[in-house]
Scaffold this motif. Structure first.
Motif: not given
Length: 216
Positions: A104, A108, A132, A167, A175, A196, A198, A203
């Motif tokens: 992850d 990112t 997003s 995270e 997030t 970020f 998901k 992501w």
């Protein structure tokens, strides 16, 4: 009514519990005499009880008990095997979790890299596609301003490095908060922070801000 438990070894006459002498042939029925008679007539003999214990025929039957040392060793072995299984489970899941976080973090970093390269190519649409749908209007407006008036922050870009990765999972989804550095070939490094979320297992950026106050 008398209950006969066994018969005399010599004559086969009935023997009651507690009887000391056979009433028909006079054979002594104590364990020592019975064992001597049987050994003389048939050779050494053994009798087994329900628990697997053995002894001379006619002798009191003794129940075998498990050796306490063997019981302790067996229990310890079961404990070690169980703990070992739990340890393997924890270690395996810990490794999987670490690998997941590492993947992850790398993802990112790749998204920030794609954002910077979109700026180098003057492609704001490619940059907006990284955000997003929940990104605020202020964030998108700041991004548009960055592309239109501060293109110097894209010039000479070389790489993105993630320094911290946090995270969180909650009711609104998973997030991630990151901070790191953006490197250039023509100037010193610039720090950044990014958030970020998901979205459909991918992501997406919520916000991206450079340490010099650019972006949101």
């Amino acid at each position: 009514m008398s209950q006969y438990k066994y018969t005399c070894l010599r004559c086969g006459g009935p023997i009651q519990v507690g009887q000391a002498v056979c009433s028909q042939c006079g054979l002594l029925l104590d364990p020592t005499s019975l064992a001597a008679f049987q050994a003389q007539r048939f050779g050494p003999a053994v009798a087994t009880d329900g628990a697997g214990g053995t002894g001379p025929a006619g002798a009191p039957r003794v129940r075998r008990r498990m050796n306490p040392v063997l019981w302790i060793v067996g229990s310890a072995l079961v404990f070690v095997l169980c703990c070992g299984g739990v340890g393997v489970f924890i270690a395996t899941n810990g490794v999987q979790l670490f690998r997941g976080l590492s993947q992850d973090s790398a993802t990112t970093a790749t998204i920030v890299d794609r954002f910077m390269r979109a700026g180098m190519n003057n492609d704001p649409q490619a940059a907006f596609a990284l955000f997003s749908p929940i990104a605020t209007t202020a964030t998108l407006s700041s991004t548009a301003t960055l592309f239109s008036t501060r293109r110097d922050y894209f010039s000479g870009y070389t790489a993105t490095k993630i320094d911290n990765f946090r995270e969180n999972s909650g009711t609104n989804g998973t997030t991630v908060y990151t901070d790191g550095t953006i490197s250039y070939s023509t100037r010193g490094d610039v720090g950044f922070t990014a958030q970020f979320i998901k979205d459909h297992n991918q992501w997406k950026l919520i916000s991206l801000q450079l340490s010099e106050g650019l972006g949101k």
